[in-house]
Design an enzyme around this catalytic site. Structure first.
Site, PDB file in Angstrom:
ATOM      1  CD  GLU A   1      -2.511   1.957   0.474  1.00 49.54           C
ATOM      2  OE1 GLU A   1      -3.303   1.078  -0.088  1.00 49.54           O
ATOM      3  OE2 GLU A   1      -2.177   3.133   0.030  1.00 49.54           O
ATOM      4  CD  GLN A   2      -0.677   5.562  -3.389  1.00 46.30           C
ATOM      5  OE1 GLN A   2       0.182   5.503  -4.341  1.00 46.30           O
ATOM      6  NE2 GLN A   2      -1.745   6.003  -3.566  1.00 46.30           N
TER       7      GLN A   2
ATOM      8  NE  ARG B   1     -13.410   4.585   1.279  1.00 46.94           N
ATOM      9  CZ  ARG B   1     -13.630   4.251   0.120  1.00 46.94           C
ATOM     10  NH1 ARG B   1     -14.843   4.144  -0.548  1.00 46.94           N
ATOM     11  NH2 ARG B   1     -12.772   3.648  -0.590  1.00 46.94           N
TER      12      ARG B   1
ATOM     13  CE1 TYR C   1     -24.341   5.938   4.383  1.00 46.56           C
ATOM     14  CE2 TYR C   1     -25.263   6.907   2.283  1.00 46.56           C
ATOM     15  CZ  TYR C   1     -24.275   6.190   3.114  1.00 46.56           C
ATOM     16  OH  TYR C   1     -22.985   5.796   2.551  1.00 46.56           O
TER      17      TYR C   1
ATOM     18  CG  ASP D   1     -12.921   1.723  -7.964  1.00 51.52           C
ATOM     19  OD1 ASP D   1     -13.889   1.207  -8.311  1.00 51.52           O
ATOM     20  OD2 ASP D   1     -13.118   2.961  -7.312  1.00 51.52           O
TER      21      ASP D   1
END
Ligand SMILES: Cc1cc2nc3c(=O)[nH]c(=O)nc-3n(C[C@H](O)[C@H](O)[C@H](O)COP(=O)(O)OP(=O)(O)OC[C@H]3O[C@@H](n4cnc5c(N)ncnc54)[C@H](O)[C@@H]3O)c2cc1C
Length: 363
Positions: free
Chosen positions: A21-22, A95, A200, A279
């Site tokens: 992971e960067q 998230r 929400y 993605d």
């Protein structure tokens, strides 16, 4: 999201993984995420269902309303009946909570932070990875889960320009106490003429609220989790919307701003022992709330394709993975782009009913 999900799924079938992971650390980004029933079926197998239920909001229905009159256009019923129908709950999460849950399934020693990939070469004994920090590594296989600006995709298939949709999203989470006791719906998409706002709760006790918009602003092209927006501009952009929207925006202390992009479906995702996921190969607009869900489904299907495969079978397994996933992810990309999901009565079975653990794999 996709990288950690893939790591969890691959470890489940006995495959050794390392996640590069960067970022120097995992930060808690102020955003909500809808965890569709289809994604929940995958997460359940990682042992995360109880944790996510405890941390997330459980909506009884998803409301779609007219921006000005508040008239209900369509109520998508969730809660217990949808849970029975689709085989898993629909949850509204922070998230950061989903990310932390996924990270909890992968031992720390399998995650290397501050590893920004800059080079990738297939060599005789595997795939060599080169990182900006000077490190190199050789792996039997590589899964490029590096997002919409994927370096792995660019190395495999060349660069294609990202499609700026001419629209931007404002988004933020904030403590619901700032609403000062004013009542709002649990979760609603307010449909305007050329813009919408989704609001929400992301906590079971309604203590934290999330909003995300979409509206035209063709000149804005920054796509960064840290780019800030102007709350005053946001309020003006939604002036005249229903009282609930004005209430939520009036209380909103701070906001991020994000250019909405997608890409055309790729012709291929896989080359030799390298494949793409999430993605990196099928980025989409957020209008179905399915981008992360697709990455999570990918992870489960990828692990099924690789299960029991030796080193010589990896390339075939990757092609099978691509063949098993492309039609569905392309359909979700196209449907998302249209931005009509749930605007009126919608067939949702094909999205939420999908089970990545049992769906037939391509031949
Ligand atoms: C406004 C908005 C709202 C959304 N809401 C939802 C929702 O409600 N539900 C849903 O399912 N989806 C939603 N999505 C979509 C979702 O956020 C994405 O589809 C999802 O994050 C894709 O996961 P990913 O793992 O493929 O990519 P990412 O989450 O982008 O992860 C890619 C990772 O790769 C790392 N990386 C990139 N380049 C390198 C490199 N060279 N070397 C090392 N590491 C690298 C990045 O730092 C990052 O950690 C939303 C998206 C937006 C923009």
């Amino acid at each position: 999201m996709g990288g950690l999900a893939a790591a969890a799924a691959l470890r489940r079938v006995g495959i050794d993984v390392t996640v590069y992971e960067q970022a120097a650390q995992f930060a808690r980004i102020g955003a909500g995420i809808q965890i569709g029933c289809n994604a929940m079926k995958v997460l359940r197998e990682f042992g995360l269902e109880a944790r996510l239920r405890a941390q997330s909001f459980y909506p009884r229905s998803w409301n779609n309303r007219d921006w000005r009159t508040g008239a209900v256009k369509f109520d998508m019923i969730f809660g217990e009946s949808a849970e029975q129908r689709f085989g898993a709950p629909y949850l509204l999460a922070h998230r950061g909570d989903l990310h932390a849950a996924l990270a909890s399934t992968v031992p720390d020693q399998c995650v290397k932070l501050s590893y920004k990939l800059v080079g990738l070469d297939e060599i005789s004994d595997g795939v060599r990875l080169t990182f900006a920090n000077g490190a190199t590594a050789v792996a039997d296989a590589v899964v490029g889960a590096d997002g919409v600006h994927s370096v792995v995709r660019d190395r495999l298939f060349g660069t294609s320009p990202v499609n700026y949709t001419g629209r931007i999203a404002y988004r933020t989470t904030y403590p619901a106490a700032l609403l000062g006791g004013q009542q709002i719906d649990d979760c609603t998409k307010w449909w305007g003429e050329d813009r919408h706002i989704v609001i929400y709760y992301v906590k079971p006790d309604r203590s934290e609220i999330y909003l995300v918009t979409s509206q035209p602003e063709p000149e804005f092209r920054i796509e960064s989790w840290s780019a800030k927006g102007d709350v005053g501009e946001l309020r003006r952009a939604f002036a005249g919307f229903d009282r609930q929207v004005e209430t939520v925006l009036a209380a909103c202390p701070d906001v991020h701003k994000w250019a909405i992009v997608d890409r055309e479906s790729l012709v291929r995702w896989t080359e030799g022992n390298v494949t793409l996921l999430g993605d990196a190969c099928h980025p989409m607009t957020p209008y179905m709330a399915q981008g992360a869900a697709m990455a999570i489904e990918d992870a489960a299907v990828l692990s099924r394709c690789l299960d029991g495969t030796d080193r010589d079978g990896i390339a075939t397994a990757f092609r099978r993975f691509e063949a098993s996933r492309k039609e569905r992810t392309s359909r979700v990309q196209q449907t998302s782009r249209a931005n009509i999901w749930l605007r009126e009565k919608t067939d949702t079975d094909w999205v939420y009913g999908y089970d990545a653990w049992t769906v037939p794999l391509a031949a």
